[in-house]
Scaffold this motif. Structure first.
Motif, PDB file in Angstrom:
ATOM      1  N   THR A   8       1.201  -1.458  -0.437  1.00 38.44           N
ATOM      2  CA  THR A   8      -0.139   0.026   0.254  1.00 38.44           C
ATOM      3  C   THR A   8       0.917   1.580  -0.448  1.00 38.44           C
ATOM      4  OG1 THR A   8      -1.902  -1.648   1.345  1.00 38.44           O
ATOM      5  CG2 THR A   8      -2.115   1.536   1.094  1.00 38.44           C
ATOM      6  N   CYS A   9       1.743   0.966   1.103  1.00 34.82           N
ATOM      7  CA  CYS A   9       2.838   2.511   0.302  1.00 34.82           C
ATOM      8  C   CYS A   9       4.448   1.836   0.205  1.00 34.82           C
ATOM      9  CB  CYS A   9       3.576   2.577   2.638  1.00 34.82           C
ATOM     10  SG  CYS A   9       1.837   3.457   3.969  1.00 34.82           S
ATOM     11  N   HIS A  10       4.125   0.809  -0.586  1.00 37.39           N
ATOM     12  CA  HIS A  10       6.123   0.514  -1.131  1.00 37.39           C
ATOM     13  C   HIS A  10       5.329   0.441  -2.772  1.00 37.39           C
ATOM     14  CE1 HIS A  10       8.321   1.982   1.779  1.00 37.39           C
ATOM     15  NE2 HIS A  10       7.237   1.122   2.980  1.00 37.39           N
ATOM     16  N   GLN A  11       4.889   1.421  -3.473  1.00 34.74           N
ATOM     17  CA  GLN A  11       3.861   0.591  -4.635  1.00 34.74           C
ATOM     18  C   GLN A  11       5.242   0.935  -5.991  1.00 34.74           C
ATOM     19  OE1 GLN A  11       1.245   3.599  -5.608  1.00 34.74           O
ATOM     20  NE2 GLN A  11      -0.027   3.551  -3.791  1.00 34.74           N
ATOM     21  N   PRO A  12       4.943  -1.018  -6.620  1.00 35.96           N
ATOM     22  CA  PRO A  12       5.927  -0.426  -7.599  1.00 35.96           C
ATOM     23  C   PRO A  12       6.136   0.245  -8.695  1.00 35.96           C
ATOM     24  CG  PRO A  12       5.138  -2.956  -7.821  1.00 35.96           C
ATOM     25  CD  PRO A  12       4.025  -1.767  -6.618  1.00 35.96           C
ATOM     26  N   GLU A  13       5.510   0.847  -9.542  1.00 36.92           N
ATOM     27  CA  GLU A  13       5.670   1.491  -9.851  1.00 36.92           C
ATOM     28  C   GLU A  13       5.412   3.224  -9.480  1.00 36.92           C
ATOM     29  OE1 GLU A  13       0.741   1.166  -8.526  1.00 36.92           O
ATOM     30  OE2 GLU A  13       2.909   0.117  -9.188  1.00 36.92           O
ATOM     31  N   HIS A  14       6.062   2.820  -8.407  1.00 34.93           N
ATOM     32  CA  HIS A  14       6.392   4.183  -8.012  1.00 34.93           C
ATOM     33  C   HIS A  14       7.635   3.762  -7.301  1.00 34.93           C
ATOM     34  CE1 HIS A  14       3.020   7.014  -9.176  1.00 34.93           C
ATOM     35  NE2 HIS A  14       2.076   5.700  -7.966  1.00 34.93           N
ATOM     36  N   SER A  15       8.279   3.114  -7.714  1.00 28.07           N
ATOM     37  CA  SER A  15       9.971   2.400  -7.473  1.00 28.07           C
ATOM     38  C   SER A  15       9.655   1.979  -5.207  1.00 28.07           C
ATOM     39  CB  SER A  15      10.934   3.546  -7.224  1.00 28.07           C
ATOM     40  OG  SER A  15      11.929   2.863  -7.295  1.00 28.07           O
ATOM     41  N   PHE A  16       8.665   1.614  -4.896  1.00 28.56           N
ATOM     42  CA  PHE A  16       8.207   1.245  -4.091  1.00 28.56           C
ATOM     43  C   PHE A  16       7.995   2.044  -3.009  1.00 28.56           C
ATOM     44  CE2 PHE A  16       9.835  -2.410  -5.955  1.00 28.56           C
ATOM     45  CZ  PHE A  16       8.970  -3.648  -5.357  1.00 28.56           C
ATOM     46  N   THR A  17       7.946   3.349  -3.354  1.00 32.40           N
ATOM     47  CA  THR A  17       6.963   4.084  -1.914  1.00 32.40           C
ATOM     48  C   THR A  17       5.597   4.440  -3.371  1.00 32.40           C
ATOM     49  OG1 THR A  17       7.231   5.760  -4.252  1.00 32.40           O
ATOM     50  CG2 THR A  17       9.463   5.278  -3.088  1.00 32.40           C
ATOM     51  N   ASP A  18       4.865   5.748  -2.706  1.00 36.42           N
ATOM     52  CA  ASP A  18       3.238   5.649  -3.024  1.00 36.42           C
ATOM     53  C   ASP A  18       2.730   6.668  -3.596  1.00 36.42           C
ATOM     54  OD1 ASP A  18       4.010   7.480  -0.889  1.00 36.42           O
ATOM     55  OD2 ASP A  18       2.525   6.219   1.001  1.00 36.42           O
ATOM     56  N   GLY A  19       3.641   7.702  -4.247  1.00 37.74           N
ATOM     57  CA  GLY A  19       3.112   8.857  -4.386  1.00 37.74           C
ATOM     58  C   GLY A  19       2.656   9.875  -3.816  1.00 37.74           C
ATOM     59  N   ARG A  20       2.792   9.757  -2.621  1.00 40.80           N
ATOM     60  CA  ARG A  20       1.901  10.094  -1.076  1.00 40.80           C
ATOM     61  C   ARG A  20       3.229  11.074  -0.622  1.00 40.80           C
ATOM     62  NH1 ARG A  20      -3.212  10.400   0.076  1.00 40.80           N
ATOM     63  NH2 ARG A  20      -2.475  11.106   2.285  1.00 40.80           N
ATOM     64  N   GLY A  21       3.263  12.768  -0.435  1.00 41.24           N
ATOM     65  CA  GLY A  21       4.313  13.116   0.392  1.00 41.24           C
ATOM     66  C   GLY A  21       3.814  12.425   2.226  1.00 41.24           C
ATOM     67  N   GLN A  22       3.000  12.100   2.705  1.00 45.54           N
ATOM     68  CA  GLN A  22       2.869  11.262   4.087  1.00 45.54           C
ATOM     69  C   GLN A  22       1.863  10.393   3.829  1.00 45.54           C
ATOM     70  OE1 GLN A  22       1.786  15.576   5.832  1.00 45.54           O
ATOM     71  NE2 GLN A  22       2.451  13.736   7.110  1.00 45.54           N
ATOM     72  N   ALA A  23       2.334   9.098   4.200  1.00 46.49           N
ATOM     73  CA  ALA A  23       1.718   7.799   4.278  1.00 46.49           C
ATOM     74  C   ALA A  23       0.386   7.455   4.326  1.00 46.49           C
ATOM     75  CB  ALA A  23       2.963   6.668   4.442  1.00 46.49           C
ATOM     76  N   LEU A  24      -0.364   6.723   4.706  1.00 48.25           N
ATOM     77  CA  LEU A  24      -1.111   6.295   5.189  1.00 48.25           C
ATOM     78  C   LEU A  24      -1.135   4.662   5.809  1.00 48.25           C
ATOM     79  CD1 LEU A  24      -4.281   8.635   2.902  1.00 48.25           C
ATOM     80  CD2 LEU A  24      -3.524   9.052   4.911  1.00 48.25           C
ATOM     81  N   GLY A  25      -1.710   5.144   7.285  1.00 49.90           N
ATOM     82  CA  GLY A  25      -2.152   4.185   7.755  1.00 49.90           C
ATOM     83  C   GLY A  25      -3.266   3.159   8.196  1.00 49.90           C
ATOM     84  N   ILE A  26      -3.541   2.429   8.451  1.00 48.95           N
ATOM     85  CA  ILE A  26      -5.189   1.698   9.019  1.00 48.95           C
ATOM     86  C   ILE A  26      -5.796   3.017   9.281  1.00 48.95           C
ATOM     87  CG2 ILE A  26      -4.208  -0.744   9.404  1.00 48.95           C
ATOM     88  CD1 ILE A  26      -4.453  -0.043  12.174  1.00 48.95           C
ATOM     89  N   GLY A  27      -7.242   2.630   9.084  1.00 50.30           N
ATOM     90  CA  GLY A  27      -7.563   3.873   9.163  1.00 50.30           C
ATOM     91  C   GLY A  27      -7.700   5.106   9.178  1.00 50.30           C
ATOM     92  N   GLY A  28      -6.793   5.571   8.089  1.00 51.47           N
ATOM     93  CA  GLY A  28      -6.693   6.330   6.835  1.00 51.47           C
ATOM     94  C   GLY A  28      -5.544   7.360   8.323  1.00 51.47           C
ATOM     95  N   SER A  29      -4.747   6.894   9.362  1.00 55.27           N
ATOM     96  CA  SER A  29      -3.565   7.987  10.095  1.00 55.27           C
ATOM     97  C   SER A  29      -2.841   8.143   9.391  1.00 55.27           C
ATOM     98  CB  SER A  29      -3.629   6.065  11.007  1.00 55.27           C
ATOM     99  OG  SER A  29      -2.397   5.460  10.481  1.00 55.27           O
ATOM    100  N   LEU A  30      -2.542   9.352   9.327  1.00 53.02           N
ATOM    101  CA  LEU A  30      -1.458   9.739   8.418  1.00 53.02           C
ATOM    102  C   LEU A  30      -0.040  10.128   9.090  1.00 53.02           C
ATOM    103  CD1 LEU A  30      -1.342  11.946   5.524  1.00 53.02           C
ATOM    104  CD2 LEU A  30      -1.643  13.670   7.291  1.00 53.02           C
ATOM    105  N   HIS A  31       0.582   9.074   8.034  1.00 43.57           N
ATOM    106  CA  HIS A  31       2.346   9.518   9.203  1.00 43.57           C
ATOM    107  C   HIS A  31       2.722  10.874   8.369  1.00 43.57           C
ATOM    108  CE1 HIS A  31       6.549   8.092   9.725  1.00 43.57           C
ATOM    109  NE2 HIS A  31       5.758   6.652  10.089  1.00 43.57           N
ATOM    110  N   PRO A  32       3.523  11.464  10.019  1.00 43.83           N
ATOM    111  CA  PRO A  32       4.812  12.399   9.871  1.00 43.83           C
ATOM    112  C   PRO A  32       5.631  12.024   8.852  1.00 43.83           C
ATOM    113  CG  PRO A  32       5.124  11.775  10.991  1.00 43.83           C
ATOM    114  CD  PRO A  32       4.037  10.225  10.881  1.00 43.83           C
ATOM    115  N   ARG A  33       5.809  10.986   7.774  1.00 45.37           N
ATOM    116  CA  ARG A  33       7.319  11.183   7.144  1.00 45.37           C
ATOM    117  C   ARG A  33       6.124  10.517   5.460  1.00 45.37           C
ATOM    118  NH1 ARG A  33       8.584  11.405  11.670  1.00 45.37           N
ATOM    119  NH2 ARG A  33       8.767   8.684  11.755  1.00 45.37           N
TER     120      ARG A  33
END
Length: 327
Positions: free
Chosen positions: A25-50
């Protein structure tokens, strides 16, 4: 067998506490195992600071994550997203039994666990899940970009004129990009078979100045978050530049949207403040890495440097990683 099990687990949302997200979810192959977001999202839509870091060549990193000097093994790093609660990422804390039961009830996954850990009477355990994930992540090797074919493959015509000009700029003393993004991985120190154990390096690139004295907004205070030392304020690890054109937005918090903005940030020497009030001289803010001296870039030079950064994209790695993804 461990790699194959790790691949299946990497893409399986049953590994999260509520069964909604996977490592991918946060490490997608098409984005070289990133997610295209400025801050990652965890379960329940929790926003990661990095932001989620790329996993390309992660096996070589001397340290893992953005700012932790003690996180040096993949087996230890994997525990962070699994068990972190502030914020929750994959949310496995207090739900281990439920997560393991999901795989216990799947005959196909049970067979993969037994193949990967044939000596274990009960192979479906959290430590074995961690071992398998680490085994898979160590296979995420990127080394076939246009630049690689030119620099290491003997194909002198692999880079075009603009990309070669960009390479000269990147490795020049005037810009000094290579001083932080060095070596074969275009990052900080690396580990490999036969290497010494290098000292971890972290850099303050002058991205923030909250209080006029170089403070970064919490909780993203960088190395300072772990050491408590004011001199470590805003220091982060230099991420790999491999496949960098695919991993926008940039910086530890995704605060720069594109590569053009990144170049402008470094050309300016970071964000500055007036230190010398007597003559109004603009100087680098306190704590900023002394390598952040700034430089001038013509319009053509900027385009050349961008062309070089795009030449670090490994299309083979991206294509094969996408093909290996589990629907």
């Amino acid at each position: 067998e461990k790699v194959e099990l790790g691949r299946l687990l990497f893409y399986d949302p049953r590994l999260s506490g509520d069964g909604t997200i996977s490592c991918a979810t946060c490490h997608q192959p098409e984005h070289s195992f990133t997610d295209g977001r400025g801050q990652a999202l965890g379960i329940g839509g929790s926003l990661h600071p990095r932001s989620a870091m790329s996993l390309a060549n992660v096996a070589y990193n001397a340290t893992l994550g953005w700012d932790d000097p003690n996180l040096m093994r993949l087996e230890d790093q994997i525990l962070v997203p699994l068990y972190n609660t502030d914020p929750p990422e994959m949310g496995v804390t207090d739900l281990e039994s439920e997560v393991l039961d999901r795989f216990q009830e799947d005959p196909r996954m049970g067979a993969h666990f037994r193949l990967a850990f044939p000596k274990d009477s009960d192979p479906i355990t959290m430590p074995n899940i961690v071992f398998a994930l680490a085994s898979f992540e160590r296979t995420l090797i990127s080394g076939n970009s246009v630049y690689d074919r030119w620099a290491y493959g003997g194909k002198t015509d692999a880079l075009d004129k603009a990309q070669r000009a960009g390479a000269r700029l990147f490795f020049s003393r005037r810009l000094g990009c290579f001083r932080c993004h060095g070596g074969f991985n275009f990052s900080g120190p690396v580990l490999y078979e036969g290497s010494d154990s290098p000292d971890a390096r972290f850099h303050n690139t002058g991205l923030y100045n909250e209080d006029g004295q170089g403070a970064y907004p919490g909780p993203n205070t960088g190395l300072h978050r772990h050491t408590g030392k004011i001199g470590d304020m805003g220091k982060f690890r230099a991420p790999t530049l491999r496949n960098i054109a695919l991993t926008a937005p940039y910086m530890h918090d995704g605060s720069i949207s594109d590569l053009e903005g990144v170049l402008e940030h470094y050309a300016a020497g970071g964000r500055h403040r007036l230190l010398n009030t007597q003559d109004g001289t603009l100087m680098v803010e306190a704590g900023t890495d002394p390598l952040m001296t700034g430089f001038e870039l013509s319009k053509d030079e900027k385009q050349h440097l961008l062309a070089f950064l795009h030449a670090l994209t490994d299309e083979t790695f991206i294509r094969e990683s996408k093909q290996g993804a589990v629907p």
